[in-house]
Structure formats: C-alpha cells, structure tokens
Design an enzyme around this catalytic site. Structure first.
Site, PDB file in Angstrom:
ATOM      1  N   HIS A  86       1.816   4.503  -2.855  1.00  0.00           N
ATOM      2  CA  HIS A  86       1.910   5.949  -2.645  1.00  0.00           C
ATOM      3  C   HIS A  86       3.268   6.464  -3.116  1.00  0.00           C
ATOM      4  CE1 HIS A  86      -1.838   6.248  -0.576  1.00  0.00           C
ATOM      5  NE2 HIS A  86      -1.462   5.618   0.517  1.00  0.00           N
ATOM      6  N   HIS A 145       0.832  -1.206   0.000  1.00  0.00           N
ATOM      7  CA  HIS A 145       0.000   0.000   0.000  1.00  0.00           C
ATOM      8  C   HIS A 145       0.870   1.260   0.000  1.00  0.00           C
ATOM      9  CE1 HIS A 145      -3.644   2.379   1.017  1.00  0.00           C
ATOM     10  NE2 HIS A 145      -2.780   3.139   1.688  1.00  0.00           N
ATOM     11  N   GLU A 146       1.826   1.305   0.915  1.00  0.00           N
ATOM     12  CA  GLU A 146       2.690   2.485   1.003  1.00  0.00           C
ATOM     13  C   GLU A 146       3.615   2.599  -0.215  1.00  0.00           C
ATOM     14  OE1 GLU A 146       1.809   4.529   3.107  1.00  0.00           O
ATOM     15  OE2 GLU A 146       0.582   3.177   4.331  1.00  0.00           O
TER      16      GLU A 146
END
Length: 534
Positions: free
Chosen positions: A23, A19-20
């Site tokens: 980003h 997820h990170e």
C-alpha cells in the site's frame, strides 16, 4: 517454545508488513502520502516519524494498516498529497498494492522452496490406524503407489491430490496410479466430514514417528490439583513422570515403532510389565525443539486387549456391515461387551474373550436379537498413558535443477494456490462446504505455524506462502472494509463521475465492520478451542 512463538510471529508479521508496504510504496508511486504506517491496531507503543509518515508498532501487533492523508469517508476533503487528491482510478493502485505484494511474497517463498527441494511426492501414504477403513485402501490403492491423475486431472505433487479430493464434494473419483512400473486405475468414493471437506484417507508420504503429547486441559487440571495437595494422575497422563511432552518415540524394547497400532502391539508383548523406550528428547523445550538428545527410559505399561472383527455379515439380511474393533481400555466398549454374546455365550470379560479368539477364527456374535458372523482376532496390547501425535519425515521429489525450472515450478505453485479459491468459493455458495468450519483466524494460524515449524522447515515455508497468497485473495473480495471494497467504491466513482454519498458509505462500512467483527470473534473462539485441544 520461544522458537515456535517466533515462528508464528514471523509468519504473520512478515505477511502483514509486506501487505502494508505494498500500500505504502504504490501510494508513493502515484503521489499519495501515508500519514501512518502501523503494525497492529490501537495505540502505538513504538513510534518514529520519517518524513511525513509516522511508523508505529502497537501493543497487540495482529494485523496492520496504512492511513493515507485525506483518507476520510465522511469529509471527502482533497488534501494535497492525500488519497482523494488523485483520480479514482489512480486511488485503486495503492489499494491493490497490498494484495499484489502478498502475491509476490508467496511467489518468492515458492522460489526458495523449490531451490531447496522438489515438491512433496504424489505417493500414497496411509494413517496405519485407519488404513483398512480408508476409501483409498478399500478401492485398491497401497502404500508407495504413485498417483498420476485424479478425475482425469494430472497430478504433479501431493498438494494436487489434497486439492482435488478436498473440493470434490464426495463425488466418486477415478484415480490413475502407477505400481511397480504398471499403470492402473481405480474409482475411489471419498468420505465427507461435517465441514464439507472430502477425504480418501491418505497422508503425506514419508516415514512416520510418534511424539508424546498430553491433553492440555488435563495437564492444567493436574497441576492445579497438585498445588491444592490432592492430585492423582489421570489415565491420559500416566506416563508423565517418565516421558516428557514432545519426546519422539524411536524404539520400544529395541524395535522401531511408526504407528499407534505398532506401539500397542509392542507393549502387548510386555503386557503390564515395564518397557524400555528409546526417545529423542528436547534439551531446551522452552527455547527450541531442535536441540535434542537420545535417552532410554523404563516406562510402566498397562495391559489391555484389542478385539478385531472383520468381514462382518448381518445373518438376518445376509448383508455385509462395517468391520468393528473393541478396546478394553475404552469404557463404552466395556459396556458394549456386556451386551454381546459370542457363539451363544457371554464372555464376561476381555480376558475370556481373548482366550476365545487369540488364535483367530470365524465366530458368530449377537447384539440384542441381531446375529452376525465375522472373522475374530484378539490380541494383547499395552498402553503408556499419553496421546500420541505424529511426526512425518516427508518424502520429496528430486530438486528442480536449473534456475529456469525453479521459477517455472514456483509460478505453477503460485497459480495453483490462487486457483484453489474459485473452486473453494463455488463449494461454499453451493452449500457443500461450511465457511466457519473451514476458516482460521490469526490465533489459529499463529499456533499452526509454530507446530509446523517444529516438524518441518519445508512445510513451514509452504504454509508461509499459502497464507500470503490467501491474504492476496481475501483482500480482493468486494466486501466493505477490505481492499476489494475500496476498489468497488472507486470504480463506482470513476464510472458515474461522483462518489457514493458519505451517509451511504458510512452505513455500508458500519454493516461490513459489524459482520467482520462477529465473524472474527467467532473464528477466534474456535481457534482458541483448537489451540487448547478441545
């Protein structure tokens, strides 16, 4: 134990990292540089600066975040290479990167799953202890039936069955199925629990085994009392000196058992005498559950009785009532027996009631001033003294064959996992489902992941994919603090040409954070109770 902990850590850790990473990578793609890439919150216990980004792992690696340069809701300062240095619509791209990468992770895991085997077969399986009381059984479904459609919605695997039934709200469901090559239909009326989840009494198809499990709090209490020098084994731990936690029961007196009822019946033959039990026992339970050996142990049994009253009719109103079961091992049932009369006489004990009903016959019984008629049957049973868990060797459909089929099935499963949520949120807003009772936090997911890994790698991968896709959906919600909230603010700025004022934004974030912390703590409390078995 270590393998189960690592299984939970791997699932959550990979989901958060991916997820990170989404980003971070999509931020770089639009010229936004990350200041910090963190796994976990708080002070980092490991840090390394690579280029302009500090990579760190914190002491409590639950969750994570990427902090972009210039990402400060109060200052609104445009730092070169910072988040605010690009247009509002470009800022949305790194924000969406996290959820999108979770979706890609879920899809990738489904590709792996369908490369290993097909999905769980949409066949009927029952929990034997509740089989005759289950809505599906009452409607006419039987073990081995293949479900074709529910409520005119085609069913391809057991996940479809679970989804359609759980979100039905308890409405009657038309079930199309196949038995011995003949297609049939029945109407099943689901039962709805306190959380709003509907069920028809089915489990995943496959061979079932019993696993020895002892109540966590009882074990802790017994060990503490042992240290004090005055411990006595409670009934729930009576088998502890003979059967280890995690033992899988293979056979009793040479006969295989697949349910609690079968086990009790087998022990009823011994009825108080020690029984020979074949088990699969973990060699290194502290390390991993897969290193096992087969052992045979002699285990004392406790003689008990089970009384089944079926086809019960209230003679005053000539109306049917639900079937009843009485167990001599249950204190409430013992007290109930003291209030009952059978054929006009109080039996006084389960032993005498067994003599009356051991051959099975029609009997009239009285509770207070109410008279009932039923078919009564009493049997001898036995107990070991542990709480049985179930292990299912799940039945899967054949593998998908070609690479194209694998990708097609993975795509279908990804879409199905996403589309669960519109129906789920619709049920929440309509009041049919409880959010709190259907929510699980990191603690619960961590524990559940370890338990699932212990029983089935296939099911572990399915849970892995489902959680990653859940993160995709939940982070898109237009709620402050999560990614969807950021998207709303940036869209507002793009449409109206100016950002939300820092004071308003801070108030919104504070309120959202307070709600999130409250819900998180409450869900964590419930997760802890789930883990310790309360």
């Amino acid at each position: 134990m270590i393998a189960m902990l690592l299984g939970g850590a791997l699932m959550l850790g990979v989901c958060v990292f991916i997820h990170e990473l989404g980003h971070y990578l999509l931020g770089k793609a639009v010229g936004v540089q990350a200041e910090i890439f963190s796994i976990g919150y708080g002070k980092g216990i490991w840090k390394k600066k690579i280029g302009v980004t500090t990579w760190q792992i914190t002491a409590i690696p639950i969750g994570g975040y990427v902090k972009f340069y210039g990402d400060d809701i109060l200052s609104q300062e445009k730092v070169p290479g910072g988040l605010l240095s690009v247009s509002p619509l470009k800022r949305i791209i790194p924000v969406l990167g996290g959820p999108i990468f979770n979706l890609i992770l879920g899809f990738t895991i489904f590709i792996l799953i369908h490369s290993l085997s097909g999905p769980v077969a949409p066949n009927v399986g029952f929990w034997e202890e509740q089989m005759q009381q289950s809505p599906a059984y009452k409607a006419g479904l039987r073990t081995g039936d293949k479900i074709l459609a529910i409520a005119d919605e085609p069913v391809h695997d057991f996940m479809d069955v679970q989804k359609i039934v759980a979100l039905s709200g308890g409405a009657p469901l038309k079930v199309d199925y196949s038995r011995d090559g003949v297609n049939k239909s029945v109407v099943v009326r689901p039962e709805v629990d306190t959380a709003g989840r509907a069920a028809i009494g089915l489990r995943a198809p496959g061979t079932r085994s019993l696993e020895v499990n002892y109540p966590t709090m009882d074990v802790w209490s017994y060990r503490f009392q042992s240290l004090m020098g005055h411990a006595e084994l409670p009934g729930s731990l009576r088998a502890l000196p003979y059967l280890k936690d995690g033992d899988v029961i293979l056979a009793v007196e040479g006969e295989p058992v697949h349910s609690t009822l079968e086990l009790q019946t087998r022990l009823g033959i011994k009825h108080g005498e020690p029984a020979r039990v074949d088990v699969k026992r973990q060699i290194l339970p502290w390390l991993a559950p897969w290193f096992t050996e087969n052992k045979t142990v002699e285990v004392p049994t406790q003689k008990e009785y089970r009384v089944e009253l079926t086809g019960v009719t209230d003679l005053k109103y000539n109306s049917p009532v639900s079937d009843q079961m009485l167990l001599s091992s249950v204190a409430v049932h013992q007290r109930a027996l003291g209030l009952m009369k059978f054929d006009g006489a109080a039996p006084g004990s389960f032993e005498r009631l067994y003599d009356l009903l051991k051959d099975g016959r029609t009997v009239q019984f009285q509770i207070g001033d109410r008279l009932y008629s039923a078919q009564g049957k009493a049997v001898k049973i036995g107990l070991f003294g542990f709480r049985p868990d179930s292990r299912i060797q799940t039945e899967y459909l054949p593998d998908n064959g070609s690479i194209g089929d694998v990708f097609t099935r993975a795509s279908i499963d990804t879409v199905k996992n996403v589309m669960i949520y519109p129906a789920f949120f619709g049920s929440l807003f309509s009041g049919r489902l409880s959010f709190i009772d259907n929510a699980m936090g990191p603690v619960g997911m961590f524990a559940a992941a370890g338990v699932v890994l212990k029983s089935s790698f296939h099911d572990y991968l399915s849970m892995f994919a489902a959680i990653s896709i859940a993160l995709f959906v939940m982070n898109l919600l237009p709620f402050p603090v999560v990614d969807g909230g950021h998207v709303v603010f940036f869209l507002y700025e793009a449409i109206f040409g100016k950002p939300v004022t820092p004071r308003v934004m801070e108030s919104i974030y504070r309120g959202g954070l307070a709600v999130l912390i409250f819900l998180g703590l409450w869900i964590m409390y419930r997760d802890v109770l789930f883990v310790v078995g309360l």
